[in-house]
Design a protein around this motif. Sequence first.
Motif, PDB file in Angstrom:
ATOM      1  N   GLN A 148      11.467  -1.608 -31.806  1.00  0.00           N
ATOM      2  CA  GLN A 148      12.281  -1.605 -32.991  1.00  0.00           C
ATOM      3  C   GLN A 148      13.579  -2.210 -32.778  1.00  0.00           C
ATOM      4  OE1 GLN A 148      10.759   0.897 -31.463  1.00  0.00           O
ATOM      5  NE2 GLN A 148       9.682   2.000 -32.937  1.00  0.00           N
ATOM      6  N   ILE A 149      14.298  -2.144 -31.585  1.00  0.00           N
ATOM      7  CA  ILE A 149      15.394  -3.010 -31.611  1.00  0.00           C
ATOM      8  C   ILE A 149      15.063  -4.714 -31.585  1.00  0.00           C
ATOM      9  CG2 ILE A 149      17.212  -3.562 -29.781  1.00  0.00           C
ATOM     10  CD1 ILE A 149      16.870  -0.575 -28.829  1.00  0.00           C
ATOM     11  N   ALA A 191      26.373  -7.554 -31.240  1.00  0.00           N
ATOM     12  CA  ALA A 191      25.261  -7.702 -32.244  1.00  0.00           C
ATOM     13  C   ALA A 191      24.064  -6.729 -31.768  1.00  0.00           C
ATOM     14  CB  ALA A 191      24.834  -9.050 -32.340  1.00  0.00           C
ATOM     15  N   ALA A 192      23.708  -6.843 -30.430  1.00  0.00           N
ATOM     16  CA  ALA A 192      22.674  -6.140 -30.124  1.00  0.00           C
ATOM     17  C   ALA A 192      22.923  -4.537 -30.267  1.00  0.00           C
ATOM     18  CB  ALA A 192      22.303  -6.416 -28.651  1.00  0.00           C
ATOM     19  N   LEU A 193      24.174  -4.084 -30.209  1.00  0.00           N
ATOM     20  CA  LEU A 193      24.472  -2.919 -29.965  1.00  0.00           C
ATOM     21  C   LEU A 193      24.234  -2.337 -31.484  1.00  0.00           C
ATOM     22  CD1 LEU A 193      25.637  -0.197 -28.938  1.00  0.00           C
ATOM     23  CD2 LEU A 193      27.683  -0.855 -29.356  1.00  0.00           C
ATOM     24  N   ASP A 194      24.734  -2.943 -32.593  1.00  0.00           N
ATOM     25  CA  ASP A 194      24.229  -2.742 -33.870  1.00  0.00           C
ATOM     26  C   ASP A 194      22.785  -2.461 -34.158  1.00  0.00           C
ATOM     27  OD1 ASP A 194      27.114  -2.830 -34.536  1.00  0.00           O
ATOM     28  OD2 ASP A 194      26.914  -4.841 -35.362  1.00  0.00           O
ATOM     29  N   TYR A 239      26.635  -6.379 -18.248  1.00  0.00           N
ATOM     30  CA  TYR A 239      25.595  -6.020 -19.305  1.00  0.00           C
ATOM     31  C   TYR A 239      26.055  -5.453 -20.606  1.00  0.00           C
ATOM     32  CZ  TYR A 239      22.170  -6.115 -15.665  1.00  0.00           C
ATOM     33  OH  TYR A 239      21.075  -6.328 -14.500  1.00  0.00           O
ATOM     34  N   GLY A 240      27.469  -5.699 -20.837  1.00  0.00           N
ATOM     35  CA  GLY A 240      27.967  -5.206 -21.926  1.00  0.00           C
ATOM     36  C   GLY A 240      27.819  -3.920 -22.413  1.00  0.00           C
ATOM     37  N   HIS A 241      27.355  -3.595 -23.465  1.00  0.00           N
ATOM     38  CA  HIS A 241      27.073  -2.166 -23.907  1.00  0.00           C
ATOM     39  C   HIS A 241      25.956  -1.379 -23.423  1.00  0.00           C
ATOM     40  CE1 HIS A 241      30.458  -2.824 -26.912  1.00  0.00           C
ATOM     41  NE2 HIS A 241      29.774  -3.718 -27.327  1.00  0.00           N
ATOM     42  N   GLU A 274      33.163   5.297 -27.164  1.00  0.00           N
ATOM     43  CA  GLU A 274      31.912   4.018 -27.250  1.00  0.00           C
ATOM     44  C   GLU A 274      30.605   4.657 -27.252  1.00  0.00           C
ATOM     45  OE1 GLU A 274      33.406   0.655 -24.563  1.00  0.00           O
ATOM     46  OE2 GLU A 274      34.333   2.509 -23.528  1.00  0.00           O
ATOM     47  N   VAL A 275      29.784   3.714 -27.638  1.00  0.00           N
ATOM     48  CA  VAL A 275      28.292   3.859 -27.836  1.00  0.00           C
ATOM     49  C   VAL A 275      27.631   3.142 -26.626  1.00  0.00           C
ATOM     50  CG1 VAL A 275      26.300   3.964 -28.932  1.00  0.00           C
ATOM     51  CG2 VAL A 275      28.525   4.603 -30.052  1.00  0.00           C
ATOM     52  N   PHE A 276      26.813   3.719 -25.976  1.00  0.00           N
ATOM     53  CA  PHE A 276      25.976   2.706 -24.883  1.00  0.00           C
ATOM     54  C   PHE A 276      24.736   2.814 -25.016  1.00  0.00           C
ATOM     55  CE2 PHE A 276      30.016   3.858 -22.650  1.00  0.00           C
ATOM     56  CZ  PHE A 276      30.618   2.369 -22.565  1.00  0.00           C
ATOM     57  N   ASN A 277      23.856   1.618 -24.756  1.00  0.00           N
ATOM     58  CA  ASN A 277      22.417   1.631 -24.893  1.00  0.00           C
ATOM     59  C   ASN A 277      21.960   1.930 -23.711  1.00  0.00           C
ATOM     60  OD1 ASN A 277      19.658   0.934 -25.365  1.00  0.00           O
ATOM     61  ND2 ASN A 277      19.939  -1.205 -24.970  1.00  0.00           N
ATOM     62  N   LEU A 278      20.973   3.020 -23.516  1.00  0.00           N
ATOM     63  CA  LEU A 278      20.528   3.478 -22.347  1.00  0.00           C
ATOM     64  C   LEU A 278      18.830   3.502 -22.017  1.00  0.00           C
ATOM     65  CD1 LEU A 278      22.420   7.092 -22.229  1.00  0.00           C
ATOM     66  CD2 LEU A 278      23.247   4.799 -21.213  1.00  0.00           C
ATOM     67  N   SER A 279      18.398   3.750 -20.730  1.00  0.00           N
ATOM     68  CA  SER A 279      17.215   3.542 -20.519  1.00  0.00           C
ATOM     69  C   SER A 279      16.641   4.925 -20.872  1.00  0.00           C
ATOM     70  CB  SER A 279      16.758   3.160 -19.134  1.00  0.00           C
ATOM     71  OG  SER A 279      15.518   3.831 -18.868  1.00  0.00           O
ATOM     72  N   ALA A 280      15.500   4.940 -21.567  1.00  0.00           N
ATOM     73  CA  ALA A 280      14.927   6.379 -22.031  1.00  0.00           C
ATOM     74  C   ALA A 280      14.641   7.139 -20.705  1.00  0.00           C
ATOM     75  CB  ALA A 280      13.727   6.145 -22.830  1.00  0.00           C
ATOM     76  N   ALA A 281      13.821   6.227 -19.923  1.00  0.00           N
ATOM     77  CA  ALA A 281      13.547   6.694 -18.440  1.00  0.00           C
ATOM     78  C   ALA A 281      14.695   7.603 -17.594  1.00  0.00           C
ATOM     79  CB  ALA A 281      12.982   5.728 -17.594  1.00  0.00           C
ATOM     80  N   ASP A 282      15.881   6.880 -18.060  1.00  0.00           N
ATOM     81  CA  ASP A 282      17.356   7.486 -17.173  1.00  0.00           C
ATOM     82  C   ASP A 282      17.546   8.743 -18.057  1.00  0.00           C
ATOM     83  OD1 ASP A 282      19.188   7.603 -15.639  1.00  0.00           O
ATOM     84  OD2 ASP A 282      20.642   6.276 -16.781  1.00  0.00           O
ATOM     85  N   VAL A 283      17.519   8.699 -19.124  1.00  0.00           N
ATOM     86  CA  VAL A 283      17.920   9.898 -19.965  1.00  0.00           C
ATOM     87  C   VAL A 283      16.855  10.882 -19.636  1.00  0.00           C
ATOM     88  CG1 VAL A 283      18.041  10.697 -22.372  1.00  0.00           C
ATOM     89  CG2 VAL A 283      19.147   8.452 -21.905  1.00  0.00           C
ATOM     90  N   ALA A 284      15.608  10.919 -19.734  1.00  0.00           N
ATOM     91  CA  ALA A 284      14.841  11.698 -19.484  1.00  0.00           C
ATOM     92  C   ALA A 284      14.816  12.240 -18.245  1.00  0.00           C
ATOM     93  CB  ALA A 284      13.163  11.471 -19.639  1.00  0.00           C
ATOM     94  N   ARG A 285      14.998  11.530 -16.917  1.00  0.00           N
ATOM     95  CA  ARG A 285      15.179  12.004 -15.715  1.00  0.00           C
ATOM     96  C   ARG A 285      16.341  12.836 -15.466  1.00  0.00           C
ATOM     97  NH1 ARG A 285      18.834  10.974 -12.128  1.00  0.00           N
ATOM     98  NH2 ARG A 285      19.477   9.154 -13.269  1.00  0.00           N
ATOM     99  N   SER A 286      17.650  12.385 -16.182  1.00  0.00           N
ATOM    100  CA  SER A 286      18.875  13.212 -15.977  1.00  0.00           C
ATOM    101  C   SER A 286      18.816  14.489 -16.844  1.00  0.00           C
ATOM    102  CB  SER A 286      19.970  12.161 -16.537  1.00  0.00           C
ATOM    103  OG  SER A 286      20.185  11.227 -16.030  1.00  0.00           O
ATOM    104  N   ALA A 287      17.987  14.431 -18.040  1.00  0.00           N
ATOM    105  CA  ALA A 287      18.008  15.758 -18.669  1.00  0.00           C
ATOM    106  C   ALA A 287      17.075  16.873 -17.911  1.00  0.00           C
ATOM    107  CB  ALA A 287      17.438  15.359 -19.882  1.00  0.00           C
ATOM    108  N   ALA A 288      16.169  16.287 -17.078  1.00  0.00           N
ATOM    109  CA  ALA A 288      15.162  17.085 -16.589  1.00  0.00           C
ATOM    110  C   ALA A 288      15.910  17.808 -15.439  1.00  0.00           C
ATOM    111  CB  ALA A 288      13.923  16.403 -16.004  1.00  0.00           C
ATOM    112  N   VAL A 289      16.542  17.041 -14.536  1.00  0.00           N
ATOM    113  CA  VAL A 289      17.263  17.386 -13.492  1.00  0.00           C
ATOM    114  C   VAL A 289      18.560  18.390 -13.849  1.00  0.00           C
ATOM    115  CG1 VAL A 289      18.920  16.820 -11.612  1.00  0.00           C
ATOM    116  CG2 VAL A 289      16.740  15.460 -11.898  1.00  0.00           C
ATOM    117  N   ALA A 290      19.077  17.927 -14.894  1.00  0.00           N
ATOM    118  CA  ALA A 290      20.424  18.717 -15.231  1.00  0.00           C
ATOM    119  C   ALA A 290      19.957  20.160 -15.691  1.00  0.00           C
ATOM    120  CB  ALA A 290      21.018  18.116 -16.558  1.00  0.00           C
TER     121      ALA A 290
END
Length: 471
Positions: free
Chosen positions: A81-82, A105-108, A160-162, A196-212
């Motif tokens: 989608q991005i 531009a990519a962040l938008d 890596y910008g945002h 600020e808003v940052f573009n993240l890796s879904a894998a990183d988000v999932a791993r971090s959420a599971a561990v937390a």
Amino acid sequence: MARTESDSPATPNAAGPLRDPFVEWVRQATPYIHAHRGNTFVIAFGGEAVADPGFPELVHDIALLHGLGVRLVLVHGARPQIEARLADRGAELRYVRGLRITDDAALDCVKEAAGVVRVEIEALLSLGLANSPMAGVRIPVVSGNFVTARPLGVIDGVDYGHTGAVRRVDHRTLRAVIDQRAVALMPPLGYSPTGEVFNLSAADVARSAAVAMGADKLIFLAEGPTLARPTEAGTEDLLGSNLLARDVDGILAAAAEIPEDIAQYLRAGAEACRHGIPRVHLVARRRGGALLRELLTPDGSGTLISAEPYEDLRPAQVDDVTGILELLRPLEDSGILVRRSRERLETEIDRFVLAERDGLITACAALYPYPDDRMAELACVAVHPDYRAAGRGDRLLDHMEGIAGAMGIERLFVLTTQTAHWFRERGFEPAVLDALPMQRQALYNLQRNSRVFIKTLLKTSAGAPRLGAGP
């Protein structure tokens, strides 16, 4: 002796009506339904899944898990989608080490795409049409600023910008959401204390959420095909059904071309295991029903990553007696095994070794040594009918041979009425009753007329019996 995976039990019940496949499947799934109820699963999937016309079917499967009492955290990506929005604007797509360089531009585009994907997922989870799998179902969905992130910054000269990385996850709020029987939905976005808003890796988000959250399972729905490499015999599966976290780096180094999403999921899964997540599942999203097959069938449909062997062999304990009796009862009823009372089993429990999977005893065997004769009897070899695959019987036999060898046993014998061929194929030779220790001869049941087979354990060059490979 017990039937093993080399035997092929008939589907019809000779003593009764044909088995209903649907009823059999429900019965087979029931232990997993009970085991998963109240557990927390973090499920991650890419934006490709959302764009797929078949995505509603995946949502139906997720809704079923919710209905079975599983507490769900969904993490979605939005890469296609991005990319579509960037392409529409003529913006340049740049990736380094699999990570997007996110300029202004990519962040938008990231924010716009993540918002659209979130709404589409919420809409499908709200579906409750009659004559649909979600008829009468309403699943609350909560999304929010659960992730605090930081910028990746400049790495090897690349700014890596945002694009960011997870700093921490608000696990208390996430837990409060799922405690209220809502589904928590996490986009691939993170926020900083400075707004600020940052573009993240879904894998990183999932791993971090599971561990937390101390999740019970972390599940990645991968887009890439099964990993295989060419060999002289054809192809070799690089993953298989079970994988130890410590082997991931070697697999990534050995495979020349691994789809980026699978590589990210493997790394994130191994890291999650090192931080206490007991089970990480890598499932091919494009296979219909793969998620349910992975979670509700004995052998699953994907790859299980764990820190320790998933199905280990261990000494039996008194608390295991009921499970062992349930495993042995069908074999005793059919005359394959000699019937043992609970009292006898409790007395001899230290002779037993068993395999356990998700709280279910899947296999067992017992060893009765006769040290003066340097012989031991292998008895009660049994494998659960749903698990007669992947060499479980061979692994159990090898393990018992290792135990016998460590005790100084030189020959292993079995008495069997119906599974002689299985033992013959594994090195046991026919023998006469007189070849057994005198003490065992005195206990021989003439009415059963069991056949005797003996196997001589191999010696190492140092003269010690060979130890089995174990689990």
